[in-house]
Design a protein around this motif. Structure first.
Motif, short mmCIF file in Angstrom:
data_model
loop_
_atom_site.label_atom_id
_atom_site.label_comp_id
_atom_site.label_asym_id
_atom_site.label_seq_id
_atom_site.Cartn_x
_atom_site.Cartn_y
_atom_site.Cartn_z
N VAL A 8 43.94 55.01 -38.47
CA VAL A 8 44.56 56.11 -37.71
C VAL A 8 43.74 56.41 -36.46
N HIS A 9 44.43 56.50 -35.33
CA HIS A 9 43.78 56.96 -34.10
C HIS A 9 43.74 58.49 -34.13
N PRO A 10 42.63 59.11 -33.68
CA PRO A 10 42.50 60.57 -33.80
C PRO A 10 43.36 61.39 -32.85
N ALA A 32 48.40 53.68 -37.55
CA ALA A 32 48.96 54.82 -36.82
C ALA A 32 48.39 54.85 -35.41
N THR A 33 48.95 54.03 -34.57
CA THR A 33 48.68 54.06 -33.14
C THR A 33 49.80 53.28 -32.47
N ALA A 54 52.73 52.69 -38.98
CA ALA A 54 52.82 53.97 -39.67
C ALA A 54 54.16 54.60 -39.32
N PRO A 55 54.79 55.28 -40.28
CA PRO A 55 56.14 55.78 -40.06
C PRO A 55 56.20 57.00 -39.16
N LEU A 105 54.05 58.61 -44.22
CA LEU A 105 52.90 57.74 -44.45
C LEU A 105 52.56 57.67 -45.94
N ARG A 106 52.63 58.80 -46.62
CA ARG A 106 52.37 58.80 -48.07
C ARG A 106 53.35 57.89 -48.80
N LYS A 107 54.61 57.97 -48.42
CA LYS A 107 55.62 57.14 -49.08
C LYS A 107 55.39 55.66 -48.79
N LEU A 108 55.06 55.32 -47.55
CA LEU A 108 54.82 53.92 -47.22
C LEU A 108 53.60 53.39 -47.95
N ARG A 109 52.55 54.21 -48.03
CA ARG A 109 51.35 53.78 -48.74
C ARG A 109 51.62 53.59 -50.22
#
Length: 359
Positions: A231-233, A267-268, A288-289, A217-221
């Motif tokens: 993001v879903h919890p 992210a869901t 999200a990856p 996710l960091r890389k995609l962002r």
């Protein structure tokens, strides 16, 4: 995780071999049109209404909305069933959703396209094991997520949705109660981190959300610095930590609609993208990856059990009346009690739980 939260030692997450492959229904245009026409006719003939979850296929969601049905989350789908006049509810989703509809609508017939459409959270919390665990901790209040079987709900004190979980848990803590939380380890850890409440956490997980990886996710962002992260919890805490918005399915849809950003990393389950694109057609949504350290593609961002809901199987159950949800009445009544408790709590707090797509 703080000292006041303890993860139940046995890992109840499903192994890759326990998760079926995701099979998407592929239809020629003519066959699809014929099936839709047949289903529309049968819904009228059977006095039935179709309620579909956000994570089902666009075809099923569109059909539900076009025929006077409903698209939402599990509890809101069940709530819709209490308001509609149809004698039969056809629930396109996973098995616990059909059970929830039956719990709140005992007088109605509830059918599902495929009774093998399970949920990894439900499967990861067997009722007998969970009841035995609860019996070992009689001093604790039992709080379970909506994504559980009727039998697990029947053993609980409270049923919660993701949207009201923080408020309810804080309320119980104010009364001095210590908790058992089940079944989602990630949602439980998030609630515990936000509230600091003494909780024993069951250790199941959603195969979709458990797969999201923070480093990916960091890389995609980094490649999309203008994107907001939703993001879903049910996702891991390190993924949640990267979110601009953490919330239920409806909260994420509303964020996509209201925020001025034109691009979102989500992210869901990617089934939610259909509704997001409906409410924000001018915006871009990226998955999200699931790639990154420790990655395994078990669900590939879509629930394989949700994919079992198909136009062909929907037509078949409407024709035959097969796949009816049946719940022992004593279990159903016990399961209804913690749901009613939730609704009364929400009413006192002036929160909408059913009717707000909250889970």
């Amino acid at each position: 995780m703080s000292a006041t939260a303890e993860l139940v030692m046995k890992d109840h997450r499903l192994a890759p071999g326990q998760v079926p492959p995701t099979v998407i229904e592929m239809l020629e245009t003519a066959e699809k049109a014929a099936l839709v026409a047949r289903i529309e006719r049968l819904l009228v003939e059977r006095d039935a209404v179709l309620v579909a979850h956000y994570y089902t296929s666009p075809e099923l969601q569109e059909l539900a909305e076009a025929t006077g049905g409903y698209v939402s989350d599990s509890l809101d789908m069940a709530r819709f069933g209490t308001e509609c006049k149809s004698s039969t509810l056809v629930v396109a989703g996973v098995r616990f959703m059909g059970e929830t509809a039956k719990i709140l609508n005992p007088e109605k017939r509830v059918l599902m396209p495929d009774l093998h459409a399970e949920c990894s959270l439900d499967l990861g919390c067997p009722a007998d094991e969970f009841a035995a665990f609860c019996d070992q901790h009689p001093d604790r209040t039992v709080v379970v997520y909506a994504n559980t079987s009727a039998a697990v709900k029947a053993r609980s004190d409270w049923v919660v949705t993701s949207g009201i979980a923080l408020d309810l848990v804080r309320h119980l803590a104010e009364r001095g109660e210590k908790l058992i939380w089940a079944p989602d380890r990630h949602l439980g850890a998030y609630v515990q981190r936000e509230t600091g409440v003494d909780m024993l956490l069951w250790s199941a997980a959603c195969v979709v959300h458990d797969a999201f990886k923070a480093d990916g996710l960091r890389k995609l962002r980094a490649h999309h610095p203008d994107a907001k992260v939703l993001v879903h919890p049910e996702s891991p805490l390190d993924v949640i930590a990267l979110a601009d918005v953490v919330g239920s399915t409806t909260a994420l849809v509303e964020a996509a609609r209201k925020l001025p950003a034109k691009k979102f990393i989500v992210a869901t389950d990617n089934g939610l993208f259909h509704k997001m694109q409906q409410v924000a057609p001018d915006k871009i949504f990226l998955e999200a990856p699931i790639a990154g350290k420790g990655a395994t593609c078990v669900s590939c961002a879509h629930c394989p059990w949700m994919a079992m809901n198909r136009l062909r199987t929907l037509a078949r159950v409407l024709e035959t009346g097969a796949n009816e949800i049946v719940i022992d009445e004593a279990v159903r009544e016990r399961a209804a009690q913690p749901i009613r408790r939730l609704l009364e709590f929400a009413k006192r707090r002036k929160q909408v739980v059913l009717g707000n797509n909250d889970a």
